[in-house]
Enzyme design. Structure first.
Site: not given
Length: 473
Positions: A244, A211, A337, A365, A327
């Site tokens: 993601n 991310d 999550h 997170v 991740h």
């Protein structure tokens, strides 16, 4: 392992903006200063909660500032041929990959470099790529590998045959080694604060478990992110893996990770991988593995086969530290999550355990958590230390809700923005610290010494199981 937690304490406008807008900006900046001052003197760990009024006020004002100054502009340069968004990454032993972007497609993919400012004794040629995404077209993205390079040495370099001079320092060949660690970075005012704190710490490399830009289909945000991180990413290697938010796939139209793969090329080919989404590298006495949470990872996948082969080649005498980044966390006591990493853990955790991985670092997170050595859901002295650090400053905010009672393996957890520092002192000891930045200054909040498993009974007693699992077809 000795544990200690301390709480020391669009385009540019052609005309100037109207006076009311300038006044509003000034008032918002003053309010931000007030917010920072109000955050001091807070407790530590999961008990740390920002005063609600201050939190709302700061959040609103930060979002207001971002809307007034959107991250939608490309870096202003004096020439279309000037390099933009410069960042570097390791590219095999004693080599560095220099990545930069130009608006002028005629600029050659070359880097001139040397060990004295303004004097370039070597030149390397590389490759280039570009991509289109809906209505967006990228600039020319250059990837140039330079080397062989000396260890622990400052190099000066120039991209594209002209333009400004940059410099970087190569990592050392032996301990000590200092690693900055940050996840879920984004590009908010919290991000800027986090990057400022990382700049203050002496580090040889930065690790980012996914991310990056939070572009989320808005491709110009990849450009603004590259500009934002250039002051740091052009001076020390940034080793990243995907999250993601890098996927950006459109059903029946766009496959995933097009922008990420084009802009952030990592040494996957150099490590025998067939995908930029997972790879490994070595630095000093560390073997680091970057796994992909968003590509296939089951036992029949290419990633699983590659990981198994990569772990089997690790020499713990040469690289006594074995670290993994991914991740989606496998051990997570936050409500956010929950369970998203379970299937990957079920497939791959036995491999990491057999190889005696020391530390697993995750993001995703938006909070911080550190676990004891764990395996198969419980405490295990031969398991890995798991750290979740998805708190770099992203626009989605913090994940404030933790599950209770706290699991036995969870040592420290706090919903705050911040960054980590891993100082590997020698073959047996490393010092991990996490620095909260809710106060607009880096405050060391979690602090622990970690012992490598390389010289432990875990390796000696588990050598047969290690060979059985990793060497099997």
């Amino acid at each position: 392992m000795e544990d200690r937690a301390g709480a020391r304490r669009k385009p540019p406008m052609a005309v100037p903006p109207p006076l009311p807008l300038l006044l509003l900006v000034v008032l918002l900046l003053l309010s931000l200063c007030s917010c920072a001052a109000a955050a001091s003197g807070a407790p530590v760990g999961e008990d740390y909660v920002r005063p609600p009024a201050a939190a709302r006020r700061c959040g609103v004002h930060r979002k207001a500032l971002l809307s007034l100054f959107p991250w939608s502009k490309k870096k202003a340069s004096s020439s279309a041929s000037d390099p933009q968004q410069v960042h570097i990454s390791l590219a095999g032993e004693k080599h560095m990959r220099i990545t930069f972007i130009t608006d002028d497609n005629s600029v050659p993919s070359v880097v001139d470099y040397g060990t004295e400012a303004g004097t370039y004794t070597s030149t390397s040629q590389g490759e280039s790529t570009s991509y289109s995404y809906l209505m967006y077209s990228s600039g020319k993205i250059h990837h140039v590998v330079i080397g062989p390079l000396n260890d622990n040495t400052v190099y000066y370099y120039r991209c594209g045959g002209h333009g400004p001079e940059f410099q970087f320092k190569t990592p050392p060949s032996q301990f000590p080694l200092s690693l900055a660690v940050v996840g879920d970075l984004g590009q908010t005012s919290w991000t800027t604060s986090t990057l400022d704190h990382i700049k203050q710490c002496e580090h040889d490399m930065l690790l980012l478990p996914g991310d990056l830009s939070y572009a989320d289909y808005m491709q110009h945000l990849w450009d603004s992110f590259g500009t934002l991180v250039e002051p740091l990413a052009s001076t020390r290697p940034w080793m990243v893996t995907e999250g993601n938010h890098e996927k950006e796939s459109i059903l029946f139209f766009k496959s995933g990770f097009q922008s990420y793969n084009a802009r952030w090329k990592m040494p996957y080919e150099e490590s025998g991988s067939t995908s930029n989404l997972y790879y490994s590298f070595e630095v000093a006495g560390v073997h680091a593995i970057m796994l992909g949470s968003y590509t296939d990872y089951d036992e029949s996948s290419d990633q699983y086969a590659w990981l198994k082969a990569d772990l089997a080649k690790v020499d713990r005498k040469r690289t006594p530290w074995l670290i993994v980044l991914l991740h989606a966390p496998w051990y997570n006591s936050n409500w956010a999550h929950q369970g998203e990493g379970d299937s990957m853990m079920a497939a791959m955790e036995p491999l990491l355990y057999a190889a005696h991985v020391d530390i697993v670092i995750a993001g995703h997170v938006h909070a911080y958590e550190r676990a004891e050595r764990v395996y198969n859901g419980g405490l295990d002295p031969c398991g890995a230390v798991h750290i979740t650090i998805g708190d770099g400053g992203n626009r989605e905010g913090l994940a404030r809700r933790y599950r209770n009672p706290k699991p036995a393996w969870s040592v420290f957890r706090e919903a705050s923005f911040g960054h980590g520092e891993l100082k590997i002192v020698n073959a047996t000891h490393a010092h991990w610290t996490w620095h909260r930045n809710d106060d607009e200054e880096p405050v060391r909040t979690d602090d622990v010494w970690i012992n490598s498993l390389a010289g432990s009974r875990c390796v000696q007693d588990g050598s047969h199981e290690y060979r059985k699992i990793l060497m099997s077809p």
